[in-house]
Each structure stands twice: as C-alpha cells, then as structure tokens.
Write a protein that holds these residues in place. Structure first.
Motif, PDB file in Angstrom:
ATOM      1  N   VAL A   1       0.842  -1.185   0.000  1.00 51.19           N
ATOM      2  CA  VAL A   1       0.000   0.000   0.000  1.00 51.19           C
ATOM      3  C   VAL A   1       0.883   1.243   0.000  1.00 51.19           C
ATOM      4  O   VAL A   1       2.073   1.185   0.325  1.00 51.19           O
ATOM      5  CB  VAL A   1      -0.947   0.046   1.224  1.00 51.19           C
ATOM      6  N   ALA A   2       0.293   2.355  -0.383  1.00 51.25           N
ATOM      7  CA  ALA A   2       0.912   3.665  -0.204  1.00 51.25           C
ATOM      8  C   ALA A   2      -0.030   4.486   0.662  1.00 51.25           C
ATOM      9  O   ALA A   2      -1.230   4.190   0.756  1.00 51.25           O
ATOM     10  CB  ALA A   2       1.154   4.342  -1.545  1.00 51.25           C
ATOM     11  N   LEU A   3       0.502   5.505   1.294  1.00 53.48           N
ATOM     12  CA  LEU A   3      -0.298   6.274   2.247  1.00 53.48           C
ATOM     13  C   LEU A   3       0.064   7.744   2.147  1.00 53.48           C
ATOM     14  O   LEU A   3       1.230   8.098   1.936  1.00 53.48           O
ATOM     15  CB  LEU A   3      -0.042   5.755   3.663  1.00 53.48           C
ATOM     16  N   GLY A   4      -0.931   8.606   2.294  1.00 50.38           N
ATOM     17  CA  GLY A   4      -0.662  10.040   2.249  1.00 50.38           C
ATOM     18  C   GLY A   4      -1.502  10.811   3.244  1.00 50.38           C
ATOM     19  O   GLY A   4      -2.617  10.403   3.593  1.00 50.38           O
TER      20      GLY A   4
ATOM     21  N   LYS B   1      -6.754  15.536   5.072  1.00 46.58           N
ATOM     22  CA  LYS B   1      -7.053  14.349   4.268  1.00 46.58           C
ATOM     23  C   LYS B   1      -6.084  13.235   4.641  1.00 46.58           C
ATOM     24  O   LYS B   1      -4.906  13.479   4.868  1.00 46.58           O
ATOM     25  CB  LYS B   1      -6.903  14.644   2.767  1.00 46.58           C
ATOM     26  N   MET B   2      -6.602  12.011   4.672  1.00 49.27           N
ATOM     27  CA  MET B   2      -5.768  10.828   4.853  1.00 49.27           C
ATOM     28  C   MET B   2      -6.241   9.774   3.867  1.00 49.27           C
ATOM     29  O   MET B   2      -7.428   9.457   3.811  1.00 49.27           O
ATOM     30  CB  MET B   2      -5.862  10.296   6.283  1.00 49.27           C
ATOM     31  N   VAL B   3      -5.325   9.238   3.063  1.00 49.78           N
ATOM     32  CA  VAL B   3      -5.694   8.307   2.003  1.00 49.78           C
ATOM     33  C   VAL B   3      -4.746   7.111   2.011  1.00 49.78           C
ATOM     34  O   VAL B   3      -3.552   7.249   2.300  1.00 49.78           O
ATOM     35  CB  VAL B   3      -5.679   9.013   0.619  1.00 49.78           C
ATOM     36  N   VAL B   4      -5.289   5.932   1.715  1.00 48.48           N
ATOM     37  CA  VAL B   4      -4.509   4.697   1.621  1.00 48.48           C
ATOM     38  C   VAL B   4      -4.820   4.053   0.275  1.00 48.48           C
ATOM     39  O   VAL B   4      -5.987   3.954  -0.122  1.00 48.48           O
ATOM     40  CB  VAL B   4      -4.848   3.718   2.761  1.00 48.48           C
TER      41      VAL B   4
ATOM     42  N   MET C   1      -9.704   9.709  -3.422  1.00 51.61           N
ATOM     43  CA  MET C   1      -8.985  10.981  -3.418  1.00 51.61           C
ATOM     44  C   MET C   1      -7.523  10.759  -3.750  1.00 51.61           C
ATOM     45  O   MET C   1      -7.029   9.629  -3.779  1.00 51.61           O
ATOM     46  CB  MET C   1      -9.126  11.676  -2.064  1.00 51.61           C
ATOM     47  N   SER C   2      -6.834  11.862  -4.022  1.00 47.31           N
ATOM     48  CA  SER C   2      -5.402  11.833  -4.305  1.00 47.31           C
ATOM     49  C   SER C   2      -4.708  12.893  -3.468  1.00 47.31           C
ATOM     50  O   SER C   2      -5.287  13.937  -3.162  1.00 47.31           O
ATOM     51  CB  SER C   2      -5.131  12.113  -5.789  1.00 47.31           C
ATOM     52  N   ILE C   3      -3.473  12.609  -3.095  1.00 42.33           N
ATOM     53  CA  ILE C   3      -2.616  13.592  -2.431  1.00 42.33           C
ATOM     54  C   ILE C   3      -1.303  13.637  -3.201  1.00 42.33           C
ATOM     55  O   ILE C   3      -0.706  12.595  -3.488  1.00 42.33           O
ATOM     56  CB  ILE C   3      -2.364  13.224  -0.955  1.00 42.33           C
ATOM     57  N   THR C   4      -0.879  14.837  -3.545  1.00 40.40           N
ATOM     58  CA  THR C   4       0.362  15.024  -4.286  1.00 40.40           C
ATOM     59  C   THR C   4       1.295  15.903  -3.475  1.00 40.40           C
ATOM     60  O   THR C   4       0.920  17.009  -3.056  1.00 40.40           O
ATOM     61  CB  THR C   4       0.107  15.687  -5.645  1.00 40.40           C
TER      62      THR C   4
END
Length: 575
Positions: free
Chosen positions: A431-434, A532-535, A551-554
């Motif tokens: 997984v990736a996390l932001g 925001k927190m996204v996995v 959602m996306s986080i960049t």
C-alpha cells in the motif's frame, strides 16, 4: 504533336504520378497532425480527484517519464504540454453517486472525454466510433471521444441524456462482470479490480467487433447474447493475460467454467443495464447509485462457486438459476422472497445432479458489501481523541493541548477477506499512504507527505500488521505562514517509527515526520484546516452509513509524488 488517342493514356500516367508524389512539381500528401489532448473530462458521472495518465507506452502504468494529473471537482483535467498518447483514468469519486470509482477508464489519443465507451475504442482492434454508435443505438455520426455525456444546461437538465444513460449502463456491465470474477477468484483488491475491469472492457470491445450486426442496446433492451459473450470472453482473456497484477485471479479463476458463470450472472447483469438505459433523467442518479453499490450478483456467484466449476459443468443446467438471480438483482421488482425461494430450490436440484455437498445461501448478506476494511464506529482519532465522521466532516475543534495536529488515525474492522492470499498463502499487499493538512485561510500553511510503500498483512486471527521496507521513501513538503518551505525525501523509515498498527488501529505520527525534516512541531498554531488521509490498494468503507471517498494527495515539489486511493477528509479547527 500528341495524338488524341494517346490523351487518356497520358492522363492516367499523370494521375498515377501525382498520387505517388512523382513527376515534375509533384508533392506528397501532408501528414495529418497527431491527435492531442490538452484538456478533457473523466466521466462515469464526473470523477473528482481521479488520476489521469498520458500513457505514452500504452502499458496502463504511470512510468517516471509520463505525465499524471488529477481531476478537479467536476472531472476536468489538463495536460501541459498536451498529451499525444492514449489516456488512462482511475480512482476518484463519482460526484453524482458519491461512490468511489473502482474501475479503469481509457481513451484513444485526441479524446476530450474518458468514459466507459471510450475504453471500448481504446482496446486493441477496438470498435470505431461508428460501431459504438450503432451498437448502442446512438445518433449516426456521433464521436463518443468528443462528447461529454454528463454535460448539463444552465437549468441543470442533461444535454446528452441518452448518451449518459448508455454510458452508465455499459459501466454497469463492465463493473458487474469485474466484481463477479474478482469475487470468484478471491481477489477484490483495488489493483486487481482495475486490471479485471480493463480485461472486461477489452472483452466487450472484441465482442462488439465480432458481432457487427448485433446491437448491445436496441430500443431500451440489452442483448443477453452479447452480455453472455462478454462474460465468457473476459474469462478467456484472463486465463491468457500476461498482466502480473492478475496472477492470483488467473490462478484461481481457472477452476471455473465460463459457460456456467455466464449462465448464472448474465441475465442479472442484463436487467441492471436495462434499468439504467430505461431510466428517466430524474431517477438516473438514484438508480445508478443503487445498482453500483449493490453486490448481490458477485456475492451470489461467490456463495455458489461450487456449482460453477469446470468438472461439473456438463452435469447441470443453471438457466433457471440465472433467471432467479435476475429477479433478485432487478430493482424494479418486489419478488425478492419468491426469487429467493426459487433460487434455493434450484440450488438443491442442481447440487443433487452434480453430486456435490448441499449449498446454502445467506440471503441477509447478499446485498451487503464484503471483503473490505470498515472504519470502526465511523470515527477518526486526532491527538488521541475520538471524533465521529459526522463531526470530522463538519469540522472538529482541538481545544485540548497540544494545540496542533500530532497524530491521525482510525480503527479498522475486517469484513471478509479484504487482502487476497499471495502464492505462499499469506494475506499481504503493498500500500501507499498520504496525509495532507492545508490552511483554509490565507496563511498558505501546508503539510503533505506520501509514503510510497508499506506492507500490510492480515494474519490468521484477522489482526493487521504493517511494515515499512528498507527501500521505501517518504516524500515530505511543508510550508509555514512565513513562507519557509521544506522538501525532503526520507529513507531508513523503520527508524522513524512514524506509522503503526495496534489492535487494528492505523495511526500516523506527524510530529515524528516533522522532527526528521527539522521542524519540531507541525507548522500550525491556530486556525482552520482541511485534513485528508488516504490509503492505496485496499478497500476502505463505512461501518454504518458514511461514504468513504476516492482521493489523491500530491507532494508539492520539483518531482511531485502522488498517492491515490480511498480515505477520509474533514475539517479541524485548532484554537
């Protein structure tokens, strides 16, 4: 002197020379300009926060040299410079249904929209725009790569209502086939679901091309033979695919008969697509939401998997069972009880013919999602204090000390098997996390970070474990109100211990991240912030009734790094 009888011969020679660019003064025909896309829309209903890739090598993966952008709240995206390759859209949230988009959309170079219909055209040897128009009963001459199906007039009425109905109907077919096969293969991870979706789109394209005189949609009716063909062609495609994302699916799906699977689910998929094709404009969003969020077809196939194997395919007839499932899946009927009774009667009959152990169906769970992580009590944890998602989405106040955002997390409840087994029989996935914290005022304060990889494992007791491999990177951007910004890439991440799972509660410690980049605390004193927190690559849903959005986080910087997936977003007021 030229004799008249030689004039036709000379004219013929001149025409040939001109066509070949030969002869004095001849010139080659100009090469058409390459098709490019500077801007466009991702549409299955507009997709907000979807990732859009300019896929130069057509491998469907964002390589380091390829441009990736994120759609705005109305599905708009823009490439600079313009994209001259095929386009791939994934993730995000449907702004009409508020459901995360689980599929994978593609479009040929030069398209200004990316939709389920353009995905058919983007397939290898896919149908032309004219064939798509014929197959769906659209006006002759329409080019679905250039028309926005969800466009509205100033009064909010749909401009291309018929096109939108048929677009979401095609998506319903593709998504239901993908969900069914993923469920049978015991791999419903987002990565695999997207890969199966792509294979279904390819199969649908091939099926339309192979049946040039048959319409998929004809006067509101959907062709059962074509839906059945799509199911069977997809299973054929998956068994020979070289896509490593489908290794588990490929291995597990090989046990099932394409004919049996098609006999069970095709009528149900057909009737759901017809519901959308026949919908009124006013009811379309509600019906789309209801059908896209209802897993009854995939869940039934999963519970009846023992009847779908190759070994017994020639002993049984699932036609009546398919009709019963159609009644269960049809939102326009109220025959659930009668259909359930009829389905169980057929299950008993066919298991007897097959000579296998009796099967039962848990009808109470057929319409409930499975194989995902539910957010425990629909709540988030900030600085060790618990807030409901309602409170979080409406804005929570952190009056207690420390007056900052130090830790962020949420508990997870395991529903079914959200992580598939690998070849060693271990339920583990990458997984990736932001996380992103942005001042909603004018100060410009922001914190963004993206972890590019962690290994999430589910043990035999359904307890989560998380580990961060040595070669993982944490990309961080921070900006204070005084304009001081920091861009850093952190390695040796195990030493930082900024992420942990305890009792299935995932927690990120922002303070530990900031200490590593030279800031002793989050650059926040007081104010209102969006958090925001996204996995990525795991399904996360609500335990009760809240939508978890795509959602996306960049991370801002000279080399932007992005994570897209499912997560939560809300407001935090620091007093």
């Amino acid at each position: 002197m030229i004799e008249k009888r030689n004039i036709p011969l000379l004219l013929a020679i001149a025409i040939v020379l001109a066509a070949c660019g030969g002869g004095d003064g001849g010139s080659a025909a100009p090469t058409p300009a390459a098709a490019t896309t500077a801007a466009g829309k991702a549409v299955d209903g507009y997709l907000s926060a979807a990732s859009v890739l300019c896929d130069a090598n057509k491998n469907g993966v964002a390589d380091s040299s390829e441009s990736v952008v994120v759609t705005d709240s109305q599905g708009n995206f823009a490439f600079s410079p313009a994209c001259s390759s095929s386009i791939v859209a994934s993730g995000g949230t449907n702004v009409d249904t508020r459901l995360p988009f689980a599929g994978l959309l593609k479009a040929p170079a030069g398209s200004t929209v990316v939709t389920p219909l353009t995905s058919l055209m983007a397939a290898t040897d896919g149908p032309t725009a004219a064939k798509i128009a014929f197959a769906l009963g659209l006006p002759a001459g329409i080019d679905v790569t250039q028309v926005d199906p969800a466009a509205r007039n100033a009064d909010r009425t749909l401009i291309n209502a018929d096109l939108l109905r048929k677009t979401v109907a095609v998506h319903q077919i593709i998504q239901q086939v993908a969900d069914t096969l993923g469920s049978l293969a015991q791999d419903t991870s987002p990565e695999s679901t997207q890969a199966i979706y792509s294979e279904v789109a390819n199969a649908a394209a091939a099926t339309l091309v192979a049946n040039p005189t048959t319409q998929l949609v004809d006067s509101g009716s959907v062709s059962l033979s074509l839906v059945s063909g799509i199911v069977q062609k997809t299973m054929e495609n998956v068994t020979i695919t070289a896509n490593t994302a489908l290794d588990t699916v490929k291995a597990n799906l090989g046990a099932y008969s394409a004919g049996s699977v098609s006999a069970l689910v095709s009528e149900a998929i057909k009737v759901q697509a017809e519901t959308l094709v026949q919908s009124t404009d006013a009811a379309l969003t509600q019906q789309t939401t209801s059908l896209q969020s209802n897993p009854v077809i995939a869940n039934t196939a999963s519970q009846l998997a023992a009847l779908l194997t190759i070994g017994i395919a020639n002993k049984i007839d699932l036609t009546a069972m398919g009709t019963d499932l159609r009644r269960l899946a049809d939102t326009n009927t109220n025959n659930d009880s009668a259909a359930s009774t009829a389905l169980m009667s057929e299950v008993t009959l066919q298991t007897g013919k097959a000579g296998i152990a009796p099967l039962s169906i848990d009808f109470t769970d057929l319409s409930k999602p499975n194989n995902y992580f539910a957010i425990r009590d629909d709540s988030v944890n900030l600085n060790g204090h618990t807030y409901t998602l309602d409170q979080f989405m409406n804005g929570v106040s952190l009056a207690q000390k420390p007056s900052s955002i130090n830790t962020v997390g949420f508990g997870l409840i395991v529903k079914g098997n959200p992580i598939p087994k690998n070849s060693q029989g271990v339920r583990t996935t990458k997984v990736a996390l932001g996380i992103e914290v942005t001042d909603t005022g004018a100060s410009g304060r922001v914190l963004q970070f993206v972890l590019d990889r962690a290994d999430l494992t589910l043990d035999s007791n359904k307890q989560l474990l998380i580990s961060v491999p040595a070669d993982s990177n944490l990309y961080v951007y921070s900006k204070t109100s005084s304009g001081i910004s920091v861009n850093k890439t952190l390695t040796n991440l195990n030493a930082h211990q900024f992420i942990a799972v305890d009792n299935n509660t995932l927690t990120v410690n922002a303070d530990k991240v900031l200490n590593q980049i030279g800031l002793t605390s989050l650059p926040i004193v007081t104010g209102a912030f969006n958090l925001k927190m996204v996995v990525s690559n795991v399904k996360i849903g609500s335990q009760i009734d809240h939508a978890v959005t795509g959602m996306s986080i960049t991370v801002t910087g000279p080399s932007p790094h992005r994570v897209s997936g499912l997560g939560v977003e809300g407001g935090v007021v620091v007093q």
